[in-house]
Design an enzyme around this catalytic site. Structure first.
Site, PDB file in Angstrom:
ATOM      1  CB  VAL A  45      46.009  49.624  43.577  1.00 43.16           C
ATOM      2  CG1 VAL A  45      45.014  50.590  43.282  1.00 43.16           C
ATOM      3  CG2 VAL A  45      47.033  50.367  44.532  1.00 43.16           C
ATOM      4  CD  GLU A  46      45.291  47.387  38.476  1.00 43.13           C
ATOM      5  OE1 GLU A  46      43.772  46.902  38.291  1.00 43.13           O
ATOM      6  OE2 GLU A  46      45.335  48.458  37.728  1.00 43.13           O
TER       7      GLU A  46
END
Length: 525
Positions: free
Chosen positions: A187-188
């Site tokens: 996600v990051e």
């Protein structure tokens, strides 16, 4: 201070035979003969027995059969080029960032996954993880949306994860952090070590400058340790451990990791004291509101990837490559390391992503290390003095000074001058035009003299030197004629703000071979 771990080398649809790898090792000595003009070196009957040439028995003369004249298999080189392009591409990170910030939780028609099946799988996942993986319609919509619209991107991430996840799990386990945290890097950063957000967060774990420094990640003119896979994972584990200590809940700890503890406590207050993520989500910043659902959706898809038809490699597709680190004893560039060891520059950049300019500095109080494939380590260590002598000779021949080692700030304010345009500014600071536009809310490429721009630089600005050669190139339409002895790195050093990758991109070069007389563009124009 060397430490070793196993890195999985993945190649998309590429098969490289072990015999080719052995042949490459056999030719590395010949490569050094042609590229390292060192003292007290001689040839031992090289015309009769080429394979007997060793690092201690090489000639400074150029052999017509040297490594520089050998040709790679064209089709295999094209496959390699596509893989390296995938490793360095930031489009996947941009896509991930966009989907997280723009999640709308609208119902999605995806009959391949029934609600009852999803509920059962989430219940099993909830039983073996400390995260609250309870079913709710919003999470179902995100999962189905990803499966329906993002299959291609998900498959790329699943393939890349086989390289990074073993590394993440090792560091997370050291700090007693749930191993499922590895999905947070999806996600990051979409598993891009040099990913940079619109606000300057950098690396696999997207550390801001100040937070990274707080957890031991240094940023200077040469180095950004936020992009180092091992160091940044250790810092992320420490930070998440502290956040869990504060909130006592992993869902809230993840929310705080994304938006800061202050925004989470504000959301708790505005929600009337609720401490469940789903009850405070509507009071969190927009990006954080979609953050945990995106994390849980990725966790579910990765855990049930086979059930959804994704190709999952529990064993490496090609082979295991051991790597080891060497503490540098003198400043050296990745290009120089590539030249003396025969290791492709792209492989060295992939293994050493924290060096912003492809230069490894040397400071007595810092442990800057070079990571190499294990089959190159012995060769490098045995011949360190000769290699560093070669590197020093190269630096002594440079036509402009290297940037001074300075600590970097998290951002700079740039004032637009006459003759400036976005492409020029982006090259100066080693960022993309799209980054500058996003950071400053620009809808077009038009700039005004005196306009102030916020920039999160990847490398320092080096003022142009009064070099007649550089001026001549400028006046001739930014074209450079390759001379004997030139390399991509040595050419890049003649022009401020130009990197090896810039030259390759502008000229469609996939490898590092150059021929005297070749014309190279030194700008996008």
């Amino acid at each position: 201070m060397a430490f070793r771990f196993i890195i999985i080398a993945l190649f998309l649809n590429v098969s490289i035979s072990f015999s080719q790898a052995q042949d490459s090792l056999m030719t590395q000595s010949n490569h050094l003969k042609d590229s390292v003009p060192l003292q007290n070196i001689h040839v031992k009957d090289s015309l009769i027995d080429k394979t007997s040439i060793t690092l201690d028995s090489l000639s400074v003369s150029v052999d017509s059969l040297s490594i520089k004249n050998l040709k790679d298999l064209e089709i295999a080189a094209k496959y390699d080029e596509k893989w390296y392009e995938e490793l360095y591409s930031s489009t996947l990170f941009d896509t991930i960032y966009k989907t997280v910030t723009e999640l709308d939780f609208e119902p999605v028609d995806y009959p391949e996954l029934s609600t009852d099946t999803l509920k059962a799988r989430l219940k099993r996942l909830d039983a073996r993880t400390p995260f609250n993986v309870a079913y709710n319609p919003s999470l179902e919509n995100v999962i189905k949306s990803y499966l329906k619209h993002r299959r291609k991107h998900l498959q790329k991430l699943i393939t890349l994860s086989a390289f990074y996840f073993p590394m993440f799990e090792t560091e997370l386990d050291k700090h007693n952090i749930p191993l499922e945290i590895k999905y947070l890097a999806i996600v990051e950063s979409a598993l891009k070590p040099r990913a940079k957000s619109r606000v300057g967060a950098t690396g696999l774990w997207q550390f801001m400058f100040s937070t990274g420094r707080m957890y031991g990640l240094d940023v200077s003119s040469y180095v950004d340790e936020r992009s180092d896979p091992v160091m940044s994972t250790e810092a992320a584990a420490k930070y998440l451990s502290k956040l869990y200590e504060i909130f006592g809940d992993w869902d809230l700890a993840l929310a705080a990791y994304n938006s800061g503890p202050g925004n989470v406590t504000k959301a708790i207050r505005r929600s009337g004291g609720y401490e469940n993520y789903w009850n405070i989500r509507h009071n969190l910043p927009r990006e954080t509101a979609g953050y945990l659902p995106a994390f849980l959706a990725n966790m579910y898809i990765f855990e049930y990837a086979k059930e959804h038809g994704f190709v999952v490699n529990s064993k490496p597709e090609f082979a295991y490559f051991e790597t080891d680190t060497i503490r540098v004893k003198q400043m050296i560039t990745l290009d120089q390391v590539s030249e003396v060891t025969g290791t492709p520059i792209e492989e060295l950049q992939f293994l050493n992503p924290s060096y912003k300019l492809d230069i490894i500095p040397y400071l007595e109080d810092e442990d800057y290390v070079l990571r190499l494939p294990i089959n190159v380590i012995g060769q490098f260590v045995t011949n360190e003095e000769k290699i560093y002598a070669f590197a020093k000779a190269e630096f002594d021949k440079r036509e402009k000074p290297l940037p001074q080692f300075t600590k970097a700030s998290d951002r700079v304010r740039y004032r637009v001058k006459s003759g400036d345009y976005l492409g020029k500014i982006s090259r100066t600071y080693g960022v993309r035009v799209s980054d500058i536009k996003r950071w400053n809310g620009l809808r077009s490429n038009n700039l005004k003299i005196g306009q102030r721009l916020t920039i999160y630089p990847r490398k320092p600005y080096v003022a142009p030197q009064n070099s007649k050669k550089a001026s001549a190139v400028s006046s001739q339409g930014s074209m450079y004629t390759v001379r004997r002895g030139d390399s991509l790195w040595s050419i890049s050093q003649k022009f401020p703000g130009v990197s090896v990758q810039n030259i390759k991109d502008w000229n469609g070069i996939s490898g590092s071979s150059l021929k005297p007389g070749m014309k190279l563009k030194i700008s996008r124009g």
